[in-house]
Structures are given as structure tokens and as C-alpha cells.
Design an enzyme around this catalytic site. Structure first.
Site, PDB file in Angstrom:
ATOM      1  N   ARG A 165       0.696  -1.124   0.014  1.00 31.32           N
ATOM      2  CA  ARG A 165      -0.005   0.000  -0.029  1.00 31.32           C
ATOM      3  C   ARG A 165       0.692   1.274  -0.091  1.00 31.32           C
ATOM      4  NH1 ARG A 165      -3.232  -3.142  -1.344  1.00 31.32           N
ATOM      5  NH2 ARG A 165      -5.332  -3.835  -0.455  1.00 31.32           N
ATOM      6  N   SER A 214     -10.992   0.864   2.205  1.00 28.87           N
ATOM      7  CA  SER A 214     -10.350   0.294   3.427  1.00 28.87           C
ATOM      8  C   SER A 214      -9.925   1.649   4.259  1.00 28.87           C
ATOM      9  CB  SER A 214      -9.462  -0.809   3.203  1.00 28.87           C
ATOM     10  OG  SER A 214     -10.057  -1.983   2.618  1.00 28.87           O
ATOM     11  N   GLU A 296      -4.856   3.715   5.959  1.00 30.00           N
ATOM     12  CA  GLU A 296      -4.904   3.557   4.446  1.00 30.00           C
ATOM     13  C   GLU A 296      -5.148   4.708   3.739  1.00 30.00           C
ATOM     14  OE1 GLU A 296      -6.234   0.147   1.041  1.00 30.00           O
ATOM     15  OE2 GLU A 296      -5.231  -0.508   3.063  1.00 30.00           O
TER      16      GLU A 296
END
Length: 311
Positions: A165, A214, A296
Site C-alpha cells: 500500500r 479500507s 490506509e
């Protein structure tokens, strides 16, 4: 004085309507370049002290209530083309991930992992987006980038410095195009695969609510594989659920009942409420599990001034 442009340069542009969570204050300036040359020339002439923030479709973003200082760059028409040649797909940074997946599948190229990822190509590359065991780092051939000084470069996966990520894209750099490579497949089979992925997502995620995807990264360092043998012990949603925070709320901000790793604006939430709720979740999960959740969702800009505070 900012450099002259051929695109659109708007002062004091509110950003809330450009984000999926519908929160946030204004940008000092919003720049929508006409094309790559317009963007490169603007950045080359812009005072290096002026911050630049590239903004996609706002799918993975909280803009704080005080807004963003400097220039926000948002790519639009002219940066959303999609072309397929062999098993390679080249897409503009503003092309939606879902559109790229569908266009690729029609041509018999498997980039199906992009189908359920919210947002556009630029963000997918910047954040090394992935799901079901596939990541952008696995498929990227090259990313075309305009650096903060206006220089145009092509960066490969190694130069992007991909990790879970994240990437090492230089500060202020704007991704304008990316080329991906995927295995060949039968178009009908790829379409069926994407339909199955969508059904699975719709059954488990609050896709009709105002979310930003998310909220926290999985502490295990990998996304869900979607397989029957998937392990959930180090998944963010499981840690949040085990801490009793499914449905936890602050004002109009709620951790979704359907999927507790989705921060949701159920109506009237401020950016501050969303971020404060997220921080409280991080605190309580640490108290419950000893593990620290990492955001995130990107959080950018300044907080709103506190009412009654001294100047």
C-alpha cells in the site's frame, strides 16, 4: 502570481464535492491541466516553495476541514484514455480502475484485480493498490510521471519503490499515465471472474455508503486473497471487530456495521469527526490487541481553526 495555464486554475476551490466522503475545506488553488505539456510547464515555472498535491477522484482521501495550502492538481479529460496492445494496457492516470479492468478483459488481458478497486489509475500506482492476492507492483511496466520541477520521467517498478500500500513516488510528482502487463485470457472467462469478484465485494462491503475504501492497512502486510484458506488474524477488520468497534461512531462518522474497516459518513460528518473516530479506533485496537493500525486512507490539509482560539 501563478504561471499562466491553458487549463483551468481556480482559487479557493472547495474540495468536499470531489471526495467520496464529501468532507473537507478548499484548496488555495485547484489546477486542471489541459494536457501533459500544460502540467509540465506550470510545474516548471511554479515557485518551488509552493506545495503541490496531486488529487485523483478522492476515493481514498480525507481532506481536512481547513483545506489544502498550495496547489491541488486534478487530472481530467485528456488523461483518461485506455489503449491495449498485445498483453499490455496503457491508461491515463484519470482512467477509473474499473474501466481499465473491463477494457483489458474485452481484449483478453487479465487485469481483473483492478475491477473492485475504487479510484483511478494514478492512485492505484501511487498506493500500489491490490486485492485478491494481486498488486499493481505485479503488473506495472512503467509509469509516466511529471516531477515537481516539470521534468517528465518514466519510472519502472523498481524505481517506484513499491511496498504494501505504498510507493516512493517523489513529493509533488504527478502520475499522468501507466502501462500494465497481464496474462492473456478468454474475455468471457475474465468477465465472469469480475462478476464473481463484484458479487463477493457487494456482499461484504458497504458499497452504497459514503466511504473511502479500507480505512486501515492490514497489520499482516497483505490484502485479502479471497480464497477459502485466507487467514484473518492480522486483518484490520478482525482486530476492529474483536475490539467491539463494529458500528462505533462519532457524530456522523461510523465504522460500518457491514464491514468494520470501512469509515463511513452517514450524513453531516466533518473531516475532524472522521479522523478523530479513526484515531480512537487505533487507540482501542492497540489496547485490545497490542497492534497498531496504520491509516490506509490519506489525510491531507489543515484542521479547521478552533472556535474562539487566539490568533
Amino acid at each position: 502570481m501563478l504561471p499562466a495555464v491553458r487549463g483551468t486554475l481556480t482559487p479557493g476551490r472547495p474540495l468536499a464535492d470531489l471526495t467520496w466522503l464529501r468532507v473537507g475545506g478548499p484548496a488555495d488553488w485547484l489546477f486542471q491541466p489541459a494536457d501533459e505539456a500544460d502540467l509540465a510547464a506550470f510545474l516548471a515555472r511554479l515557485d518551488p516553495a509552493v506545495p503541490v498535491f496531486p488529487m485523483g477522484v478522492g476515493s481514498n482521501l480525507i481532506v481536512r476541514d481547513g483545506g489544502i495550502r498550495g496547489v491541488v492538481v486534478r487530472l481530467g479529460r485528456g488523461f483518461n484514455g485506455i489503449a491495449v496492445e498485445g498483453n499490455r494496457v496503457t491508461a491515463g492516470a484519470a482512467a477509473l480502475d474499473a474501466h481499465v479492468a473491463r477494457k483489458a478483459a474485452e481484449a483478453g488481458v487479465d487485469l481483473t484485480y483492478l475491477r473492485t478497486i475504487p479510484g483511478a489509475v494514478g492512485g492505484a500506482v501511487r498506493m500500489n493498490a491490490g486485492c485478491y492476492g494481486s498488486y499493481t507492483a505485479d503488473h506495472l511496466v512503467t509509469a509516466r510521471v511529471v516531477l515537481r520541477d516539470g521534468t517528465v520521467r518514466s519510472l519502472g517498478p523498481r524505481e517506484m519503490g513499491f511496498a504494501y500500500r505504498s510507493s516512493l513516488l517523489p513529493e509533488g510528482a504527478v502520475i499522468v499515465e501507466a502501462t500494465f502487463e497481464g496474462p492473456k485470457g478468454d474475455p468471457a472467462a475474465l468477465e465472469a471472474k469480475m462478476a464473481e469478484q463484484l458479487a463477493r465485494r457487494d456482499a461484504t462491503q458497504p458499497v452504497k455508503d459514503r466511504t473511502a475504501g479500507s480505512t486501515f492497512r492490514n497489520p499482516g502486510g497483505f490484502s485479502s486473497t479471497g480464497r477459502a484458506d485466507d487467514v484473518h488474524d492480522l486483518k484490520a477488520w478482525k482486530l476492529i471487530d474483536d475490539a467491539g468497534l463494529r458500528g462505533f461512531r462519532r457524530g456522523g462518522a461510523v465504522m460500518s456495521e457491514k464491514h468494520p474497516n470501512f469509515l463511513t459518513n452517514i450524513g453531516g460528518a466533518t473531516a475532524a469527526e472522521l479522523e478523530e473516530l479513526g484515531e480512537e479506533v487505533r487507540k482501542r485496537v492497540f489496547e485490545s490487541s497490542g497492534l497498531t493500525l496504520e491509516w490506509e486512507i490519506m489525510r491531507v490539509g489543515e484542521k479547521a481553526p478552533v472556535a474562539g482560539a487566539q490568533a
